[in-house]
Design a protein around this motif. Structure first.
Motif: not given
Length: 95
Positions: A68-76, A81-83
């Motif tokens: 899974t993507d962890g269900h909260y990619p924004e928090k991860i 430092p950069e995304a």
């Protein structure tokens, strides 16, 4: 096996425990008693005893192995430092 006062001093030194001269003799007796008990355990016949990992028999709950993507990619990605584009951005290391 018997422990003498020099061995007690050495064990105390290795364990970083301050032991006075008066405490050496009682500690020597305690260590000798512990070693005598361990020697008794060594004489036990455990050929028919099943190995144990704990006192209470337990089984770990199993779950389906799903990626899974962890269900909260924004928090991860907030910790990065950069995304970019939903992924961590890292410096290039291979040319």
């Amino acid at each position: 096996m018997s422990v003498d006062q020099a061995t007690v001093r050495r064990v105390a030194h290795l364990a970083r425990i301050a032991v006075s001269e008066e405490e050496l003799e009682p500690l020597k007796g305690e260590l000798n008693a512990i070693l005598a008990f361990v020697e008794q355990l060594a004489n036990l016949d455990v050929a028919d005893v099943e190995p144990m990992t704990g006192v209470i028999p337990m089984e770990l709950p199993m779950r389906e192995d799903v990626v899974t993507d962890g269900h909260y990619p924004e928090k991860i990605l907030a910790n990065a430092p950069e995304a970019e584009g939903g992924f961590f951005t890292v410096p290039k290391v291979v040319e």
